[in-house]
Write a protein that holds these residues in place. Structure first.
Motif, PDB file in Angstrom:
ATOM      1  N   THR A  71      53.436  -7.831  18.459  1.00 44.28           N
ATOM      2  CA  THR A  71      54.782  -7.899  19.027  1.00 44.28           C
ATOM      3  C   THR A  71      54.749  -7.486  20.494  1.00 44.28           C
ATOM      4  O   THR A  71      55.325  -8.164  21.350  1.00 44.28           O
ATOM      5  N   LEU A  72      54.049  -6.405  20.797  1.00 40.77           N
ATOM      6  CA  LEU A  72      53.929  -5.963  22.183  1.00 40.77           C
ATOM      7  C   LEU A  72      53.254  -7.032  23.043  1.00 40.77           C
ATOM      8  O   LEU A  72      53.682  -7.316  24.164  1.00 40.77           O
ATOM      9  N   SER A  73      52.213  -7.657  22.489  1.00 44.69           N
ATOM     10  CA  SER A  73      51.518  -8.721  23.220  1.00 44.69           C
ATOM     11  C   SER A  73      52.474  -9.864  23.531  1.00 44.69           C
ATOM     12  O   SER A  73      52.484 -10.400  24.638  1.00 44.69           O
ATOM     13  N   ARG A  74      53.263 -10.243  22.533  1.00 37.64           N
ATOM     14  CA  ARG A  74      54.193 -11.358  22.723  1.00 37.64           C
ATOM     15  C   ARG A  74      55.266 -11.017  23.757  1.00 37.64           C
ATOM     16  O   ARG A  74      55.701 -11.876  24.524  1.00 37.64           O
ATOM     17  N   ILE A  75      55.688  -9.760  23.762  1.00 39.73           N
ATOM     18  CA  ILE A  75      56.688  -9.332  24.753  1.00 39.73           C
ATOM     19  C   ILE A  75      56.091  -9.387  26.154  1.00 39.73           C
ATOM     20  O   ILE A  75      56.682  -9.938  27.075  1.00 39.73           O
ATOM     21  N   LEU A  76      54.883  -8.828  26.295  1.00 41.59           N
ATOM     22  CA  LEU A  76      54.246  -8.808  27.615  1.00 41.59           C
ATOM     23  C   LEU A  76      53.986 -10.217  28.136  1.00 41.59           C
ATOM     24  O   LEU A  76      54.044 -10.478  29.332  1.00 41.59           O
ATOM     25  N   GLU A  98      58.233  -1.279  30.757  1.00 44.39           N
ATOM     26  CA  GLU A  98      58.876   0.038  30.800  1.00 44.39           C
ATOM     27  C   GLU A  98      59.795   0.222  29.618  1.00 44.39           C
ATOM     28  O   GLU A  98      60.673  -0.610  29.373  1.00 44.39           O
ATOM     29  N   ASN A  99      59.635   1.312  28.891  1.00 47.81           N
ATOM     30  CA  ASN A  99      60.513   1.684  27.769  1.00 47.81           C
ATOM     31  C   ASN A  99      60.766   0.516  26.823  1.00 47.81           C
ATOM     32  O   ASN A  99      61.883   0.283  26.401  1.00 47.81           O
ATOM     33  N   LEU A 100      59.720  -0.209  26.499  1.00 50.40           N
ATOM     34  CA  LEU A 100      59.899  -1.375  25.655  1.00 50.40           C
ATOM     35  C   LEU A 100      60.239  -0.966  24.231  1.00 50.40           C
ATOM     36  O   LEU A 100      59.673  -0.024  23.683  1.00 50.40           O
ATOM     37  N   GLY A 101      61.184  -1.670  23.646  1.00 49.26           N
ATOM     38  CA  GLY A 101      61.522  -1.445  22.245  1.00 49.26           C
ATOM     39  C   GLY A 101      61.856  -2.768  21.603  1.00 49.26           C
ATOM     40  O   GLY A 101      62.392  -3.665  22.257  1.00 49.26           O
ATOM     41  N   HIS A 102      61.495  -2.930  20.327  1.00 54.13           N
ATOM     42  CA  HIS A 102      61.810  -4.188  19.666  1.00 54.13           C
ATOM     43  C   HIS A 102      61.934  -4.013  18.157  1.00 54.13           C
ATOM     44  O   HIS A 102      61.273  -3.174  17.560  1.00 54.13           O
ATOM     45  N   TYR A 103      62.827  -4.812  17.565  1.00 54.39           N
ATOM     46  CA  TYR A 103      62.893  -4.934  16.101  1.00 54.39           C
ATOM     47  C   TYR A 103      63.187  -6.380  15.754  1.00 54.39           C
ATOM     48  O   TYR A 103      63.715  -7.123  16.582  1.00 54.39           O
ATOM     49  N   TYR A 104      62.806  -6.787  14.545  1.00 52.71           N
ATOM     50  CA  TYR A 104      63.136  -8.135  14.073  1.00 52.71           C
ATOM     51  C   TYR A 104      64.379  -8.083  13.197  1.00 52.71           C
ATOM     52  O   TYR A 104      65.214  -8.967  13.225  1.00 52.71           O
ATOM     53  N   GLN A 105      64.474  -7.004  12.393  1.00 55.17           N
ATOM     54  CA  GLN A 105      65.683  -6.805  11.590  1.00 55.17           C
ATOM     55  C   GLN A 105      66.377  -5.568  12.131  1.00 55.17           C
ATOM     56  O   GLN A 105      65.719  -4.576  12.441  1.00 55.17           O
ATOM     57  N   ARG A 106      67.694  -5.629  12.217  1.00 54.38           N
ATOM     58  CA  ARG A 106      68.460  -4.583  12.855  1.00 54.38           C
ATOM     59  C   ARG A 106      68.001  -3.180  12.445  1.00 54.38           C
ATOM     60  O   ARG A 106      67.895  -2.861  11.268  1.00 54.38           O
ATOM     61  N   VAL A 148      40.252  -3.910  32.393  1.00 50.29           N
ATOM     62  CA  VAL A 148      40.157  -4.282  30.986  1.00 50.29           C
ATOM     63  C   VAL A 148      40.729  -3.136  30.173  1.00 50.29           C
ATOM     64  O   VAL A 148      40.168  -2.043  30.118  1.00 50.29           O
ATOM     65  N   LEU A 149      41.901  -3.392  29.581  1.00 50.49           N
ATOM     66  CA  LEU A 149      42.620  -2.352  28.857  1.00 50.49           C
ATOM     67  C   LEU A 149      42.543  -2.646  27.359  1.00 50.49           C
ATOM     68  O   LEU A 149      42.826  -3.763  26.918  1.00 50.49           O
ATOM     69  N   GLY A 150      42.155  -1.659  26.568  1.00 43.99           N
ATOM     70  CA  GLY A 150      42.115  -1.828  25.116  1.00 43.99           C
ATOM     71  C   GLY A 150      43.445  -1.426  24.510  1.00 43.99           C
ATOM     72  O   GLY A 150      44.103  -0.519  25.004  1.00 43.99           O
ATOM     73  N   LEU A 151      43.842  -2.107  23.425  1.00 41.45           N
ATOM     74  CA  LEU A 151      45.069  -1.756  22.726  1.00 41.45           C
ATOM     75  C   LEU A 151      44.719  -1.622  21.256  1.00 41.45           C
ATOM     76  O   LEU A 151      44.272  -2.584  20.638  1.00 41.45           O
ATOM     77  N   SER A 152      44.874  -0.410  20.715  1.00 46.37           N
ATOM     78  CA  SER A 152      44.504  -0.243  19.312  1.00 46.37           C
ATOM     79  C   SER A 152      45.655   0.390  18.542  1.00 46.37           C
ATOM     80  O   SER A 152      46.599   0.909  19.130  1.00 46.37           O
ATOM     81  N   GLY A 153      45.583   0.355  17.235  1.00 44.61           N
ATOM     82  CA  GLY A 153      46.629   0.917  16.393  1.00 44.61           C
ATOM     83  C   GLY A 153      46.583   0.301  15.006  1.00 44.61           C
ATOM     84  O   GLY A 153      45.867  -0.670  14.781  1.00 44.61           O
ATOM     85  N   TYR A 154      47.385   0.864  14.095  1.00 42.55           N
ATOM     86  CA  TYR A 154      47.429   0.390  12.717  1.00 42.55           C
ATOM     87  C   TYR A 154      47.842  -1.073  12.638  1.00 42.55           C
ATOM     88  O   TYR A 154      48.543  -1.559  13.516  1.00 42.55           O
ATOM     89  N   SER A 155      47.445  -1.758  11.551  1.00 44.61           N
ATOM     90  CA  SER A 155      47.951  -3.115  11.391  1.00 44.61           C
ATOM     91  C   SER A 155      49.422  -2.996  11.005  1.00 44.61           C
ATOM     92  O   SER A 155      49.800  -2.180  10.168  1.00 44.61           O
ATOM     93  N   GLY A 156      50.258  -3.768  11.682  1.00 43.15           N
ATOM     94  CA  GLY A 156      51.695  -3.684  11.442  1.00 43.15           C
ATOM     95  C   GLY A 156      52.402  -2.690  12.347  1.00 43.15           C
ATOM     96  O   GLY A 156      53.590  -2.457  12.206  1.00 43.15           O
ATOM     97  N   CYS A 157      51.674  -2.101  13.317  1.00 47.60           N
ATOM     98  CA  CYS A 157      52.327  -1.110  14.179  1.00 47.60           C
ATOM     99  C   CYS A 157      52.954  -1.755  15.401  1.00 47.60           C
ATOM    100  O   CYS A 157      53.595  -1.092  16.199  1.00 47.60           O
TER     101      CYS A 157
END
Lengths: 199, 273
Positions: free
Chosen positions: A44-49, A6-14, A31-40
């Protein structure tokens, strides 16, 4: 049992936000697909989940409860680069049996040859190593698997075979799978639903 | 599509590679991952090398560059510009005339900012400018140059690796899986650059699983299976149901793509395990 963020947000540098206000959920056996630009922020989302990093904002729930620390993680992550997820100083047998002892049937499903078990990680190709990572994630207690570009290193025939075995096992065990990939045609083949990350 | 007359740049003939391994104590054995590899690349030509994972595609690249591990035993002939490519010549040429894009992003220095890594080997005076230009070209922000490899995503690292290969005077480019994990816009930029290498007269060996991308730019395709070349076909033969392909294996490889009949490989196995 659903996995939801829920409302996930993340940064590595402030204040260089990679993710902002992401809400995502997946049901068992889905089976859920996750797509998007490289670097988007897909990885990170996978690691959080999967609970490898704590998000700066938002929460992860499994069945409306927070994940328990210091027990087996029901959410397993398969990385894009198997060579980064395997201890280079362990023989493949030790890599394979670190979390549980897989049956011969599973090894056969992924065509893991017995002779590979005595080799060192550098003596196997990327695709061969990836199979070990997949089997390793299929612990009987696993409820969700996030496959981050799992087969981008593989040729087409092996790719089709591995997804066949992998999704077959996940369906029979009612495991929810998140497929992270750039390849739209692959996502269309595999997924019930596709989530687009970023713009 | 080479406009110039065909001049062979790199000829690999009957290449075989073995590894000697210690079993117990001083007992040794030799495994032979590559048995009979043949590839030829002309000037200005792009040859895609495709095949199963573990079939020895990366080893082929490493053998041409002379960066195999020390327990490797190599035989067969590798001829570059009409002359045998000896270990000494490989050392002189690699990173200069022969440029390499490695498969694993582990090849980047984890303790060095990525911008500085791209500047290696460039003319000191213009290195910074050149690096910024390359970053812009591959859709990387100029602030990304100050980051360390672990701070970039997989697809971004690929593009950094690719940027390290773009140098003046390159005659042969060996690209080992340069495209996985890259979104379509950056991908087309990379393909364009490979094409540009070929237009400038360099030979390109493109090792890849991404057949759809490779076919957009390749002139010929070499198919490798279990350490041997099974087929070398014109790229135009890869279309429809693959009826113009010569071997059964290549046909299967072509049809197994998600764009084609992915499901054909799906057998009704009992997977209650």
């Amino acid at each position: 049992m659903t996995l939801s963020g829920e409302n996930l947000g993340h940064y590595y540098q402030r204040d260089r936000w990679i993710l902002k206000d992401v809400t995502i959920s997946i049901a068992p056996g889905e089976v859920l697909g996750l797509s998007g630009y490289s670097g988007c922020g897909k990885t990170t989302l996978s690691r959080i989940l999967a609970g490898y990093i704590a998000p700066r904002t938002g929460n992860i729930w499994i069945d409306h409860k927070a994940m328990e620390p210091r027990t087996f993680r029901p959410v397993q992550l398969i990385y894009q680069h198997p060579e980064k997820a395997i201890n280079p100083k362990w023989r493949m047998r030790d890599v394979l049996t670190e979390s549980y002892a897989p049956s011969q049937a599973i090894l056969d499903a992924f065509e893991i040859k017995n002779e590979w078990l005595t080799r060192w990680p550098v003596e196997l190709s990327g695709g061969e190593k990836q199979r070990f990572c997949i089997v390793r994630a299929l612990n009987p207690a696993t409820k969700f698997i996030i496959a981050d570009e799992m087969t981008t290193m593989l040729d087409a025939i092996t790719q089709a075979k591995i997804w066949n075995s992998f999704l077959g096992i996940c369906k029979s065990r009612n495991i929810g799978v998140i497929v992270v990939s750039h390849e739209t045609s692959l996502l269309n083949r595999l997924c019930d639903r596709i989530y687009h990350l970023g713009k | 599509m080479s406009k110039t007359e065909k001049k062979p740049l790199l000829q690999v003939e009957n290449l075989s590679i073995g590894f000697s391994q210690y079993m117990k104590g001083t007992q040794k054995r030799v495994i032979q991952p590559i048995a009979d590899m043949n590839v030829e690349i002309n000037e200005g030509e792009i040859v895609a090398v495709v095949g199963a994972s573990g079939s020895g595609k990366s080893l082929l690249a490493h053998a041409v560059l002379g960066i195999l591990p020390s327990n490797a035993i190599c035989s067969g002939s590798v001829v570059y510009k009409g002359e045998e490519l000896t270990e000494k010549r490989k050392r002189q040429l690699r990173g200069r005339e022969i440029s390499f894009i490695p498969q694993s992003v582990n090849y980047l220095d984890p303790l060095m900012r990525v911008g500085a890594q791209v500047q290696i080997g460039l003319d000191k005076k213009t290195a910074h400018k050149q690096q910024e230009k390359l970053f812009a070209q591959y859709d990387l922000k100029s602030s990304d140059g100050h980051l360390f490899p672990y701070e970039l995503s997989g697809g971004m690292l690929r593009r950094v690796l690719f940027a390290t290969s773009v140098r003046e005077g390159v005659r042969l480019v060996i690209a080992d899986e340069p495209t996985p994990g890259i979104h379509p816009e950056a991908l087309s930029e990379i393909l364009k650059q490979l094409k540009q290498f070929a237009k400038d007269g360099a030979g390109v060996m493109l090792i890849t699983h991404d057949m759809m991308s490779a076919l957009q730019i390749a002139d010929r395709v070499a198919v490798i299976k279990e350490g041997a070349t099974v087929e070398i076909s014109e790229a135009v033969a890869f279309q429809g149901t693959g009826e113009r392909l010569k071997t059964e294996y290549t046909k299967r490889l072509w049809r197994a793509l998600p764009q084609n009949d992915f499901d054909l490989e799906f057998k009704g196995r009992d997977l209650n395990i």
